[in-house]
Motif scaffolding. Structure first.
Motif, short mmCIF file in Angstrom:
data_model
loop_
_atom_site.label_atom_id
_atom_site.label_comp_id
_atom_site.label_asym_id
_atom_site.label_seq_id
_atom_site.Cartn_x
_atom_site.Cartn_y
_atom_site.Cartn_z
N ASN A 243 -2.74 -8.86 -1.73
CA ASN A 243 -1.54 -8.09 -2.03
C ASN A 243 -0.32 -9.00 -2.21
OD1 ASN A 243 -0.15 -5.39 -2.12
ND2 ASN A 243 0.91 -6.26 -0.36
N SER B 298 7.63 2.56 -5.60
CA SER B 298 8.82 1.90 -6.15
C SER B 298 8.78 2.13 -7.67
CB SER B 298 8.82 0.42 -5.79
OG SER B 298 7.74 -0.26 -6.40
N PRO B 299 9.93 1.97 -8.35
CA PRO B 299 9.97 2.28 -9.79
C PRO B 299 9.02 1.38 -10.59
CG PRO B 299 12.20 2.05 -8.89
CD PRO B 299 11.26 1.59 -7.83
N ILE C 231 5.52 -7.08 -8.41
CA ILE C 231 5.43 -5.72 -7.87
C ILE C 231 5.82 -5.86 -6.39
CG2 ILE C 231 3.92 -3.76 -7.36
CD1 ILE C 231 2.06 -4.79 -9.59
N PRO C 232 6.74 -5.07 -5.87
CA PRO C 232 7.13 -5.24 -4.46
C PRO C 232 5.92 -5.26 -3.52
CG PRO C 232 8.59 -3.69 -5.54
CD PRO C 232 7.51 -4.01 -6.53
N ILE C 233 5.97 -6.11 -2.52
CA ILE C 233 4.87 -6.26 -1.55
C ILE C 233 4.51 -4.90 -0.97
CG2 ILE C 233 4.18 -7.33 0.63
CD1 ILE C 233 6.48 -9.43 0.06
N CYS C 234 5.53 -4.14 -0.61
CA CYS C 234 5.36 -2.78 -0.08
C CYS C 234 6.29 -1.86 -0.85
CB CYS C 234 5.70 -2.75 1.41
SG CYS C 234 5.57 -1.09 2.13
N GLN C 235 5.81 -0.63 -1.10
CA GLN C 235 6.67 0.33 -1.82
C GLN C 235 7.91 0.70 -1.01
OE1 GLN C 235 3.81 1.13 -0.40
NE2 GLN C 235 4.61 2.55 1.14
N GLY D 244 1.05 -1.21 3.61
CA GLY D 244 1.70 -2.47 3.25
C GLY D 244 0.99 -3.26 2.18
N ALA D 245 0.02 -2.60 1.50
CA ALA D 245 -0.66 -3.28 0.39
C ALA D 245 -0.31 -2.59 -0.92
CB ALA D 245 -2.17 -3.29 0.63
N GLY D 246 0.96 -2.30 -1.08
CA GLY D 246 1.42 -1.51 -2.23
C GLY D 246 1.22 -2.16 -3.58
N ALA D 247 1.29 -3.49 -3.63
CA ALA D 247 1.09 -4.17 -4.92
C ALA D 247 -0.38 -4.12 -5.31
CB ALA D 247 1.58 -5.62 -4.82
N LEU D 248 -1.25 -4.33 -4.34
CA LEU D 248 -2.70 -4.27 -4.59
C LEU D 248 -3.12 -2.87 -5.02
CD1 LEU D 248 -5.52 -5.89 -3.87
CD2 LEU D 248 -5.49 -4.37 -1.91
N SER E 18 -1.35 -0.55 -6.30
CA SER E 18 -0.74 -0.21 -7.59
C SER E 18 -1.72 -0.43 -8.73
CB SER E 18 0.51 -1.08 -7.78
OG SER E 18 1.11 -0.83 -9.02
N ILE F 53 -0.62 -10.81 -5.60
CA ILE F 53 -0.31 -9.92 -6.72
C ILE F 53 1.20 -9.64 -6.78
CG2 ILE F 53 -0.62 -7.56 -7.60
CD1 ILE F 53 -3.47 -7.67 -6.28
N ARG G 72 12.54 0.37 -4.51
CA ARG G 72 12.68 1.79 -4.22
C ARG G 72 14.02 2.09 -3.54
NH1 ARG G 72 8.47 4.86 -0.42
NH2 ARG G 72 10.10 4.49 1.14
N HIS H 198 3.50 -6.11 9.06
CA HIS H 198 3.19 -7.47 8.58
C HIS H 198 4.07 -7.88 7.40
CE1 HIS H 198 0.99 -5.47 5.35
NE2 HIS H 198 0.55 -4.65 6.28
N VAL H 199 4.75 -6.89 6.78
CA VAL H 199 5.68 -7.25 5.70
C VAL H 199 7.05 -7.50 6.36
CG1 VAL H 199 6.48 -6.66 3.40
CG2 VAL H 199 4.33 -5.70 4.22
N SER I 74 5.03 -0.42 -6.82
CA SER I 74 4.29 -0.63 -5.57
C SER I 74 3.94 0.75 -5.00
CB SER I 74 5.17 -1.42 -4.61
OG SER I 74 4.43 -1.86 -3.50
N ALA I 75 2.72 0.90 -4.48
CA ALA I 75 2.25 2.27 -4.21
C ALA I 75 1.31 2.36 -3.01
CB ALA I 75 1.57 2.82 -5.47
N GLY I 76 1.76 1.90 -1.86
CA GLY I 76 0.95 2.00 -0.64
C GLY I 76 1.23 3.29 0.11
N PRO I 77 0.41 3.59 1.11
CA PRO I 77 0.53 4.84 1.84
C PRO I 77 1.73 4.86 2.78
CG PRO I 77 -1.05 3.43 2.93
CD PRO I 77 -0.65 2.71 1.67
N GLY J 250 5.35 7.25 -1.72
CA GLY J 250 6.56 7.29 -2.54
C GLY J 250 6.70 5.93 -3.20
#
Lengths: 281, 178
Positions: free
Chosen positions: A55, B65-66, A64-68, B126-130, B132, A58, A108, A272-273, B75-78, B63
């Motif tokens: 992650n 990120s754009p 792409i932000p590490i976490c949304q 915390g794995a939002g990029a992955l 995504s 990537i 975000r 962890h982020v 980015s799209a993690g839980p 939710g």
């Protein structure tokens, strides 16, 4: 000798720091995650730590932000007392940088203007800004965006002096146990002991910005950090809360003098982020 | 055990999943978090229809990120599922089968899972990029004014998740918690 610093420089740096922190984890955190993967005993735990390493890769490569959850923007601004800020009011300058950074960085917008009526402000402002006056002619900005999965699991305990160090240990373990899988372990745990109600919370928050891998300069506090890290990792919560011996990557504790009647303890849990970027202007 | 499943998440699908299974999900998934759940509940209270087809639906608590240009999503993690506990049982009783999030669930949610043959998956927080990269399409269904909290419909391919609470109510977190 008074040094002038234009607040446009602060705005520009804040913008860059917002984008940098949300895409690139600092080297201390990357190293700690790597070491954790080598030590993790659970197969599923290792798999999740592997995904978190992917992650990070990537995030940086594809922007792409590490976490949304790119967080509420928290700043520690240490302002040299021989600096004369010219231009805008410093909080406006910081907020303008946040506005630009969160827009240009595709981050975000997670801030609502009123905690009850909850309308999104649309630009992730206002930031939370902790200013302090320090000796010198520089401005040191520390940016630590904070996601609320972990912020929601943070706690303050107003212990009694008789509770002593054992009470402090119980408080830290209670907060981590209650956080369980919700706060996205492996965690970094920031602890503030002493001061007042708000002082211990700020100490705990600031402790999270200390480089992972460093320990307190106070011998008994450094020992407590190690002991608590071992105890937390013995809980078995593990990466993602799915079991394993990596529940925390670090425990950072700071202390402050307090009142004869009290022993405040704040436990600020971070996932962890654990993002932090420091710039000296 | 590793399993590959596709939406809709029917009772036959959940019957084949056990707490601790590692799954890859493919198909259509709805995305909603706090504010969208609140609006759906208000719609039900007002006697209106839900804006989504809830039968055998999977809802991802997220939710994003754009999205940058040319990408379906950012980015799209839980997000933490616990906050949706107040709303989830009602939706499960209306036909929703799967929830994707992270973190603990209330007893009321576990009971609703068992009652409706549902399932609760955890994705890696915390794995939002992955994650995504597993989302191939995304469109807003409604509540666009909520920004990052709008209700979305996404298409996922091999989206990785762990079965935390299976249709029998067996909870993986309880096996690991102290």
């Amino acid at each position: 000798m008074i040094r002038e610093l234009h607040t446009d420089i602060i705005t520009e740096n804040v913008k860059e720091m917002c984008i940098e922190a949300n895409h690139f984890l600092s080297p201390d955190m990357v190293q700690a995650m790597k070491q954790a993967k080598d030590r993790e005993e659970s197969g599923l735990g290792r798999k999740i730590l592997g995904q978190l390493a992917d992650n990070l890769k990537i995030a940086g490569e594809e922007m792409i932000p590490i976490c949304q959850d790119t967080g509420m923007a928290v700043f520690f601004a240490e302002i040299g007392q021989d600096v004369h800020l010219v231009g805008n009011y410093i909080e406006d300058a910081v907020n303008e940088g946040v506005r630009q950074g969160y827009e240009e960085g595709y981050l975000r917008k997670s801030v609502v203007g009123d905690p009850i009526f909850r309308e999104n402000t649309g630009d992730n402002t206002p930031a939370v800004i902790h200013c302090s006056i320090v000796p010198g002619t520089k401005v040191k900005l520390t940016f630590a965006p904070k996601g609320f999965g972990s912020e929601n699991m943070s706690r303050i305990f107003m212990l009694k002096p008789a509770d002593g160090i054992e009470g402090v240990k119980d408080a830290i373990l209670t907060a981590v146990k209650d956080a369980g899988p919700n706060a996205c372990p492996p965690l970094v745990v920031g602890v503030g002991i002493g001061g007042t109600f708000e002082k211990c919370a700020i100490l705990a928050k600031k402790a999270l910005t200390r480089p992972v891998g460093t320990c307190s300069s106070v011998p008994y506090v450094a020992e407590l950090e190690q002991e608590m890290l071992d105890k937390i990792n013995a809980l078995g919560i593990g990466p993602g809360g799915l079991g394993g011996n990596t529940t925390a990557l670090a425990v950072h504790i700071d202390t402050y003098p307090t009142h004869i009647a009290g022993l405040p303890v704040a436990v600020n849990i971070c996932c962890h982020v654990n993002r932090h970027v420091v710039r000296e202007l | 055990m590793e399993k590959y499943i596709t939406t809709p998440i029917t009772q036959e699908v959940t019957a084949g999943l056990k707490s601790g299974d590692y799954v890859y999900i493919t198909g259509t998934v709805y995305v909603a978090r706090d504010a969208a759940h609140r609006r759906m509940t208000e719609a039900l209270d007002a006697g209106k229809e839900l804006p989504i087809d809830i039968e055998d639906a999977a809802i991802y608590y997220m939710g994003p990120s754009p999205a940058r240009q040319g990408r379906p999503i950012g980015s799209a993690g839980p997000t933490t599922a616990t906050r949706m506990d107040r709303y989830a049982p009602r939706l499960l009783d209306l036909g929703q089968k799967a929830m994707i999030g992270k973190g603990n669930r209330s007893k009321e949610v576990v009971d609703a899972i068992v009652r409706n043959h549902g399932v609760y998956f955890a994705a890696v927080g915390g794995a939002g990029a992955l994650l995504s990269g597993c989302i191939k399409e995304s469109e807003i269904v409604c509540y666009e004014d909520l920004g990052a909290e709008a209700l979305l419909k996404i298409r996922v391919e091999n989206f990785p998740a762990v079965v935390v609470i299976d249709c029998n109510g067996d909870n993986l977190y309880e096996h690991v918690l102290p």
